[in-house]
Design an enzyme around this catalytic site. Structure first.
Site, PDB file in Angstrom:
ATOM      1  N   HIS A   1      55.275  34.429  39.396  1.00 50.19           N
ATOM      2  CA  HIS A   1      54.223  35.450  39.272  1.00 50.19           C
ATOM      3  C   HIS A   1      53.380  35.540  40.548  1.00 50.19           C
ATOM      4  CE1 HIS A   1      51.862  37.819  36.016  1.00 50.19           C
ATOM      5  NE2 HIS A   1      51.766  38.410  37.193  1.00 50.19           N
TER       6      HIS A   1
ATOM      7  N   ALA B   1      54.324  38.116  42.986  1.00 49.49           N
ATOM      8  CA  ALA B   1      54.686  39.377  43.640  1.00 49.49           C
ATOM      9  C   ALA B   1      53.466  40.108  44.192  1.00 49.49           C
ATOM     10  CB  ALA B   1      55.435  40.284  42.661  1.00 49.49           C
ATOM     11  N   TRP B   2      52.309  39.856  43.611  1.00 46.14           N
ATOM     12  CA  TRP B   2      51.079  40.534  44.009  1.00 46.14           C
ATOM     13  C   TRP B   2      50.451  39.961  45.273  1.00 46.14           C
ATOM     14  CZ3 TRP B   2      46.746  37.506  44.478  1.00 46.14           C
ATOM     15  CH2 TRP B   2      46.825  36.214  43.921  1.00 46.14           C
TER      16      TRP B   2
ATOM     17  N   ASP C   1      59.719  37.923  38.277  1.00 48.15           N
ATOM     18  CA  ASP C   1      58.500  37.265  38.747  1.00 48.15           C
ATOM     19  C   ASP C   1      57.582  36.903  37.586  1.00 48.15           C
ATOM     20  OD1 ASP C   1      56.716  36.486  40.969  1.00 48.15           O
ATOM     21  OD2 ASP C   1      55.441  38.132  40.274  1.00 48.15           O
TER      22      ASP C   1
ATOM     23  N   ARG D   1      55.471  42.352  33.244  1.00 44.75           N
ATOM     24  CA  ARG D   1      54.802  41.267  32.536  1.00 44.75           C
ATOM     25  C   ARG D   1      55.821  40.533  31.671  1.00 44.75           C
ATOM     26  NH1 ARG D   1      51.206  41.935  35.538  1.00 44.75           N
ATOM     27  NH2 ARG D   1      48.957  42.123  35.140  1.00 44.75           N
TER      28      ARG D   1
ATOM     29  N   GLU E   1      53.558  31.354  30.902  1.00 36.93           N
ATOM     30  CA  GLU E   1      53.165  31.107  32.290  1.00 36.93           C
ATOM     31  C   GLU E   1      51.943  30.196  32.323  1.00 36.93           C
ATOM     32  OE1 GLU E   1      52.499  34.814  34.292  1.00 36.93           O
ATOM     33  OE2 GLU E   1      54.583  35.450  34.105  1.00 36.93           O
TER      34      GLU E   1
ATOM     35  N   ALA F   1      51.733  53.738  40.149  1.00 39.72           N
ATOM     36  CA  ALA F   1      51.626  53.623  41.603  1.00 39.72           C
ATOM     37  C   ALA F   1      52.719  52.718  42.173  1.00 39.72           C
ATOM     38  CB  ALA F   1      50.253  53.093  41.987  1.00 39.72           C
TER      39      ALA F   1
END
Length: 335
Positions: free
Chosen positions: A308, A310-311, A270, A246, A275, A170
Site C-alpha cells: 500500500h 502506490a501513493w 498494492d 482498496r 493491512e 482522476a
C-alpha cells in the site's frame, strides 16, 4: 480562539508546525504523533481535547466521536484520498466537518501502475530471483521461457496491449493518458451491470477483451467483491490484473486460485483485505489470503505485491500538506 490540532499519523505524513497561517485572533498548537496510536483507548486519549484532527489511517469511529469523548472537535481532515477510516455519518450528526484530499496522489499512483505493468508483463521479479539465487541461466543458457504467459507465449509489447480501466476518476484518467501515450488500446469500463454509454464499454466486455485490467475504484457497497471467480474466468489467460484501489475489491482467495490454475497471466496489487498483513513464513490466520505464498511461489505465479505504497512520492506529500493547509485555513476563515 485557540485550536488544538492533533495529527494522529505524523509517522506517515508529518505536518510542519509552521504550516498554517490562521487569521487573528485565532491561534493553534499542533501535536504530531510520530508513532502509531493503535488502541481505541489511546486514540480517544489523544484526541480528547482536539478542535481539529488530521488522520490518514487511524480510525475515528464509534465512541471516539461521542460528544462526551471529543466535546471540542469541529473539523476532521483525512490526509488521504478517501474517508474510509472516519464515520462520516456520526461526524455529520454532530456537525463536525469532514474533509479529504482527493487527487493528491493521482500522478504517483498512475506511475505505480505503469511500474507494476512492466514488472508483471516482463516477469522482472522472477528473473531477478532466478539470476541471483540459482544457476539456471548458466545451465540452460537462455531464460526466455520464464517470460512466457500461461499459454506458453512470449510477452506482448505495449502496442499489442488492450488496457481495461475500471474506475475512471482522476487516477483512471491519468492511467489512460499514460497508456495511450505508450501506444496501448484503452477501454473504459461502465459500471458493473450497466449498459454501454458514450465512451464506456460494458464491464463484461472489458474483462473479455483486455490484456491488462486496472482497478482504481473507491471502496463501497457497489465495488466490494467486484472481481471474483466468474470475473477472473472471463479474462483471457494472458491477461494481467492490477489493483491500486482498496482491499476487498478483489476476492483474494479466488485470485490466488486463478493464478495457481493458470487462468490469468499474472496479478499485481498494492492493497489487501488485511493491512498490514504477514506473508510467506510470517503469514498468520487472519492475514490476507493472497499473501499465504512465499517469494518463490509468487515468482512462479507472476504475482507482484507492494505494501500500500502506490501513493507515496514527494509530489503526494506536498499535495497532502497543501490540501490540509487549505482545508483548515478556509474552514477557519468561514467560521
Amino acid at each position: 480562539m485557540h485550536h488544538k490540532i492533533i495529527s494522529l499519523d505524523s509517522w506517515n505524513v508529518h505536518i510542519p508546525p509552521s504550516l498554517l497561517q490562521l487569521p487573528e485572533p485565532h491561534t493553534y498548537e499542533l501535536v504530531n504523533h510520530t508513532t502509531q496510536v493503535s488502541t481505541p483507548e489511546a486514540i480517544q486519549d489523544a484526541v480528547r481535547d482536539a478542535t481539529i484532527v488530521a488522520t490518514t489511517v487511524t480510525p475515528l469511529k464509534g465512541s471516539t466521536l461521542a460528544a462526551s469523548v471529543t466535546p471540542k472537535l469541529q473539523l476532521i481532515v483525512a490526509i488521504a484520498t478517501g474517508t474510509d477510516c472516519i464515520d462520516t455519518d456520526l461526524a455529520a450528526a454532530r456537525g463536525i466537518k469532514v474533509a479529504n484530499c482527493p487527487n493528491a496522489n493521482t500522478e504517483t499512483v498512475a506511475n505505480h501502475v505503469l511500474a507494476m505493468y512492466f514488472a508483471s508483463r516482463r516477469h522482472l521479479m522472477q528473473l531477478h530471483s532466478i539470476v541471483l539465487q540459482t544457476d539456471e541461466w548458466t545451465k540452460t543458457f537462455s531464460l526466455t521461457s520464464a517470460l512466457n504467459d500461461p499459454t506458453g507465449s512470449p510477452p506482448m509489447t505495449c502496442r499489442e496491449e488492450t488496457v481495461g480501466i475500471v474506475g475512471y476518476g482522476a487516477i483512471g484518467h491519468r492511467i489512460a493518458e499514460f497508456c495511450r501515450a505508450l501506444g496501448m488500446n484503452v477501454l473504459i469500463a461502465a459500471r458493473k451491470g450497466a449498459s454501454a454509454s458514450e465512451g464506456r464499454v460494458p464491464f463484461t466486455q472489458v474483462l473479455a477483451e483486455s490484456s491488462v485490467v486496472v482497478l482504481c475504484v473507491p471502496r463501497g457497497p457497489d465495488t466490494l467483491g467486484l472481481i471474483s471467480a466468474p470475473e477472473l474466468q472471463a479474462m483471457p489467460r494472458h491477461a494481467l490484473l492490477i489493483n491500486v484501489s482498496r482491499g476487498g475489491i478483489v476476492d483474494e482467495t479466488a485470485l490466488l486460485e486463478a493464478l495457481r490454475a493458470g487462468s490469468i497471466g499474472g496479478a499485481a496489487t498494492d492493497v489487501f483485505e488485511q493491512e498490514p498483513s504477514g506473508a510467506g513464513k510470517f503469514w498468520r490466520e487472519g492475514d490476507s489470503p493472497l499473501l499465504e505464498v512465499d517469494a518463490a511461489e509468487a515468482g512462479r505465479l507472476n504475482l507482484l505485491v507492494t505494501p500500500h505504497v502506490a501513493w507515496c512520492s514527494t509530489t503526494t506529500f506536498r499535495n497532502y500538506l497543501q490540501a490540509f493547509k487549505r482545508h483548515v485555513e478556509d474552514w477557519r476563515a468561514k467560521n
